[in-house]
Design an enzyme around this catalytic site. Structure first.
Site, PDB file in Angstrom:
ATOM      1  N   LYS A 109      38.488  40.145  42.647  1.00  7.22           N
ATOM      2  CA  LYS A 109      37.667  39.344  41.721  1.00  7.22           C
ATOM      3  C   LYS A 109      36.574  40.201  41.072  1.00  7.22           C
ATOM      4  CE  LYS A 109      40.341  36.284  43.088  1.00  7.22           C
ATOM      5  NZ  LYS A 109      40.812  34.977  42.994  1.00  7.22           N
TER       6      LYS A 109
HETATM    7  C1  LIG Z   1      41.473  33.947  43.863  1.00  7.83           C
HETATM    8  C2  LIG Z   1      41.589  32.564  43.385  1.00  7.83           C
HETATM    9  C3  LIG Z   1      41.350  31.458  44.244  1.00  7.83           C
HETATM   10  C4  LIG Z   1      41.158  31.602  45.730  1.00  7.83           C
HETATM   11  O1  LIG Z   1      40.070  32.362  46.155  1.00  7.83           O
HETATM   12  P1  LIG Z   1      40.104  33.090  47.593  1.00  7.83           P
HETATM   13  O2  LIG Z   1      38.700  33.596  47.768  1.00  7.83           O
HETATM   14  O3  LIG Z   1      41.114  34.219  47.477  1.00  7.83           O
HETATM   15  O4  LIG Z   1      40.490  32.087  48.614  1.00  7.83           O
HETATM   16  C5  LIG Z   1      41.387  30.184  43.708  1.00  7.83           C
HETATM   17  N1  LIG Z   1      41.653  29.973  42.402  1.00  7.83           N
HETATM   18  C6  LIG Z   1      41.886  30.992  41.555  1.00  7.83           C
HETATM   19  C7  LIG Z   1      42.155  30.678  40.111  1.00  7.83           C
HETATM   20  C8  LIG Z   1      41.886  32.318  42.010  1.00  7.83           C
HETATM   21  O5  LIG Z   1      42.141  33.322  41.153  1.00  7.83           O
END
Ligand SMILES: *Cc1c(COP(=O)(O)O)cnc(C)c1O
Length: 199
Positions: free
Chosen positions: A185
């Site tokens: 992210k």
């Molecule tokens: C990465 C992601 C998630 C989940 O987040 P995590 O921290 O990996 O559990 C949810 N929604 C979207 C659109 C994502 O890209």
């Protein structure tokens, strides 16, 4: 012919990461609480303008908690775009509610508001907008639609820390916004805290 491998993401850990991890180890507060949680939440509120923000274990947990706290469960429907990460859909199903898929726009791959309107039924409780790859959904239109139909609006902002619409940070348009700090992210904390805030 050799083709260079293009990584989808590559975390930049060249800042204070090692220093902070070692400071954390020195305090022995390696779970539950500790200074860094408060600093992180305060910093998050400052950069987003969110009145409330809490850390949980990851973005998936943040989404599940948000849906659960909106009292959504068996017999309810939640509208979600076809193109998203699987956690958006799994967490709806996890509460016992039914995910109802809507199309994405070919122009920007984001949730198609006309299709949202077409898929609203008497069982619909919420619309989940997902801001993909830092791009922002049409929040004024979605907010107006949710308000006029008496629906909750959840924003999955896992991929959109730092994204704004008319100067307002994503996550502040709906009832609740969730974020992710997983390794792929915009900003990462490792496995990643999720954050959400209720207005
Ligand atoms: C990465 C992601 C998630 C989940 O987040 P995590 O921290 O990996 O559990 C949810 N929604 C979207 C659109 C994502 O890209």
């Amino acid at each position: 012919m050799s083709v260079d491998f293009l990584p989808v993401y590559r975390p930049d850990l060249s800042g204070n990461e090692k220093l902070y991890v070692n400071q954390c180890l020195d305090t022995t507060w390696i779970s539950s609480i500790g200074d860094f949680i408060d600093r992180f939440e305060a910093g998050f509120r400052e950069i987003t303008g969110a009145p409330y923000a809490w850390c949980v274990s990851n973005g998936t947990v943040a989404l599940h908690l948000a849906i659960h706290c909106l009292d959504i469960g068996p017999g309810d429907e939640v509208i979600v775009p076809t193109f998203t990460y699987i956690a958006s859909v799994n967490t709806i199903a996890q509460t016992g509610a039914k995910p109802v898929f809507v199309e994405c726009r070919s122009s920007d791959w984001l949730i198609d508001i006309d299709d949202v309107e077409a898929k609203i039924t008497p069982r619909t409780k919420a619309i989940m907008a997902v801001h993909l790859y830092g791009a922002v959904c049409d929040m004024p239109a979605l907010s107006a639609l949710a308000k006029s139909r008496g629906l909750h609006l959840i924003e999955d902002c896992a991929e959109a820390l730092g994204s704004t619409y008319d100067g307002k940070h994503v996550g502040l348009f709906g009832d609740v916004g969730t974020f992710s700090f997983f390794g792929n992210k915009t900003v990462t904390t490792g496995e990643g805290y999720g954050i959400h805030g209720f207005d």
